[in-house]
Motif scaffolding. Structure first.
Motif, PDB file in Angstrom:
ATOM      1  N   UNK A 121       0.833  -1.401   0.113  1.00  0.00           N
ATOM      2  CA  UNK A 121       0.193   0.066  -0.038  1.00  0.00           C
ATOM      3  C   UNK A 121       0.805   1.129  -0.177  1.00  0.00           C
ATOM      4  N   UNK A 122       0.205   2.281  -0.702  1.00  0.00           N
ATOM      5  CA  UNK A 122       0.862   3.898  -0.585  1.00  0.00           C
ATOM      6  C   UNK A 122       1.263   4.132   1.026  1.00  0.00           C
ATOM      7  N   UNK A 123       0.642   3.943   1.876  1.00  0.00           N
ATOM      8  CA  UNK A 123       0.706   4.138   3.349  1.00  0.00           C
ATOM      9  C   UNK A 123       1.996   3.435   3.947  1.00  0.00           C
ATOM     10  N   UNK A 124       2.215   2.260   3.335  1.00  0.00           N
ATOM     11  CA  UNK A 124       3.450   1.480   4.172  1.00  0.00           C
ATOM     12  C   UNK A 124       4.774   1.788   3.185  1.00  0.00           C
ATOM     13  N   UNK A 131       5.714   5.242   4.775  1.00  0.00           N
ATOM     14  CA  UNK A 131       6.192   4.789   6.371  1.00  0.00           C
ATOM     15  C   UNK A 131       7.670   4.276   6.061  1.00  0.00           C
ATOM     16  N   UNK A 132       7.885   3.401   4.921  1.00  0.00           N
ATOM     17  CA  UNK A 132       9.296   3.024   4.663  1.00  0.00           C
ATOM     18  C   UNK A 132      10.222   4.125   4.140  1.00  0.00           C
ATOM     19  N   UNK A 133       9.628   5.106   3.504  1.00  0.00           N
ATOM     20  CA  UNK A 133      10.450   6.179   2.876  1.00  0.00           C
ATOM     21  C   UNK A 133      10.980   6.880   4.217  1.00  0.00           C
ATOM     22  N   UNK A 134      10.083   7.377   4.953  1.00  0.00           N
ATOM     23  CA  UNK A 134      10.366   8.072   6.266  1.00  0.00           C
ATOM     24  C   UNK A 134      11.359   7.360   6.943  1.00  0.00           C
TER      25      UNK A 134
END
Length: 525
Positions: free
Chosen positions: A472-475, A478-481
């Protein structure tokens, strides 16, 4: 009569075994008739070595031993005081005397700790008095590289007058950076030759200091700063050519020797040459100031701290008080009540309070100038940021030493050196930094980020895997952060067992996700 040091029992609850290097060093010291200087990296245990030397020496003597310790600062005086108390288990009140910083020594103390400013005018006389009174004396000169000036050499005035007592006088010089040449010979004449060297490479290999990594962060001038730097450089080149035409020998001098020669020229009889020398030195200081105060340093420090977080204590070193105060105000707005500063204009009590709050953890970031280079023991500080650097190798080693002291639970230390790439500033913070890993980063102010080529390549590959897996875009966000946080650390290179422990033991959801990302990066080929 045996020395009082022998009579007083060690505090067995505080007792710890000497490192092998310390045992080797003591053997050499005793073999050299208990004289000599030791060069050992900061944080490796020089104070504990010296206390063991005094303790063992006392047990070999049939005379009462008096230990005189000379230190350069009030802070170091108190650190020695507490170290002696811990070593002997809270000894009697008159066992330790203090001299300097408002203190007058108690009568007939076993240990007396002198600040150099007070020692200059009374230590030599007191050592002779002790020797003439039938006692033995051990002089411990801590940070002994300070005692080579004409004024500080007064502490050794007793030496020509003690021929009859030479067998009762002992000496130990301690420093992380012993001087060479004439200065080194001066110290050797008073304290004995260098008997042992324990450098960063050996200390790291033997695990007597905390493992550490060094990051070089390349910065750029603003356009107006670059133009000013180029103008100063052009003017310096013209003056340099004129100086070389008059004094070709300047080509063979190192930087320190060159400036000493220019200083002599600037007050010489040849007025034209003196004027050229003065102009050149003035422009050099202006250019150094421009590099030191480059505006991108403050932006970079703020973005670096944003990624590092303040879970670990951070020491920031600045060359200029104005710069330190400016950064203090900027960070105080972001982390209210968590920032402190330590410099000469703060005053002794304010500095003492800031240091104590930093030790207790009330303050998480301490911004310091040269006042903290020596004599400050903060073993749990794990991150150092060199906001503006110094070309003096001694200060560089001392600053590294502030963060590499071992402490239980401290896995590693990180040192960040900010430097302006298009300038004369040294590119490498510590070229002989031993086995430490050195990483090159570039600061990107336009997106408040850092370019880390090898890391960024792996991070991009991981994000691609996530897209390919249909996460998902949300995950993915979060990984990018999490991956951005890791760009200024070496957690992705940690051992698998360490990463797994963090995943298991971390309570914060963001931190758990962060360590999962580090694990996935570590698994990428």
């Amino acid at each position: 009569m045996l020395g009082t040091v022998q009579k007083l029992q060690r505090n067995t609850t505080m007792e710890k075994k000497l490192y092998s290097w310390q045992e080797d060093c003591l053997k050499r010291w005793f073999a050299n008739n208990s004289h000599g200087m030791v060069q050992a990296v900061t944080g490796s245990g020089k104070t504990f070595l010296a206390l063991n030397a005094a303790d063992r020496l006392a047990k070999t003597l049939n005379l009462d031993l008096r230990i005189k310790i000379v230190v350069p600062t009030r802070t170091l005086m108190y650190q020695w005081y507490h170290a002696i108390k811990a070593y002997y288990g809270d000894p009697p009140k008159n066992f330790i005397g203090l001299r300097g910083g408002g203190h007058k020594p108690l009568v007939d103390c076993q240990y007396t700790i002198y600040i150099i400013n007070s020692a200059r005018y009374e230590l030599a006389r007191q050592i002779l008095s002790e020797l003439r009174g039938g006692k033995a004396v051990l002089l411990i000169a801590d940070e002994c590289h300070h005692y080579i000036s004409e004024q500080n050499q007064l502490i050794f005035e007793f030496i020509p007058h003690m021929q009859s007592y030479r067998d009762h006088f002992f000496s130990l010089g301690l420093s992380a950076t012993l001087p060479s040449g004439h200065a080194g010979r001066q110290l050797a004449a008073a304290l004995g030759r260098k008997i042992y060297t324990y450098g960063i490479t050996a200390a790291t290999a033997r695990h007597t200091i905390c493992p550490y990594d060094i990051f070089h962060i390349g910065l750029s001038f603003q356009p107006e700063e670059s133009a000013a730097y180029e103008e100063l450089t052009e003017r310096m080149l013209i003056l340099n050519a004129q100086l070389l035409s008059h004094c070709p020998s300047l080509r063979s001098l190192d930087q320190k020797e060159c400036f000493e020669f220019l200083r002599i020229l600037s007050s010489g009889k040849d007025k034209q040459l003196a004027n050229i020398a003065r102009q050149y030195m003035s422009l050099t200081f202006l250019r150094k100031g421009l590099v030191c105060m480059a505006s991108q340093r403050l932006d970079c420090a703020q973005d670096l701290i944003r990624l590092l977080g303040i879970q670990q204590k951070i020491l920031i070193f600045s060359e200029r008080i104005l710069q330190a105060e400016t950064l203090y105000k900027l960070l105080e707005n972001q982390y209210p009540g968590k920032i402190g500063r330590y410099h000469s204009k703060m005053g002794p009590q304010a500095n003492k309070n800031a240091l104590e709050r930093f030790r207790l953890g009330d303050i998480r970031i301490l911004i310091a100038c040269k006042a903290i280079d020596e004599g400050v023991d903060i073993p749990d500080a794990a991150v150092g940021i060199i906001l503006s650097g110094t070309s003096v190798q001694r200060q560089r080693i001392q600053r590294l030493g502030r963060i590499i002291r071992k402490k239980e639970g401290k896995e590693q230390a990180l040192l960040y050196y900010l430097h302006v790439t298009d300038s004369s500033e040294d590119f490498c913070f510590l070229p002989d930094s031993g086995p430490a890993r050195i990483f090159e980063l570039s600061y990107q102010p336009e997106n408040n980020a850092f370019l880390n080529v090898l890391y960024d390549k792996k991070a991009a590959a991981l994000i691609k895997q996530m897209y390919d897996a249909g996460l998902s875009t949300e995950k993915i966000q979060e990984a990018k952060q999490c991956l951005m946080l890791g760009s200024v650390k070496t957690d992705w290179m940690a051992e698998k067992i360490i990463i797994e422990q963090h995943i298991q033991n971390t309570a914060s959801k963001r931190q758990k996700n962060y360590w999962i990302c580090m694990k996935k990066l570590a698994e990428l080929s």
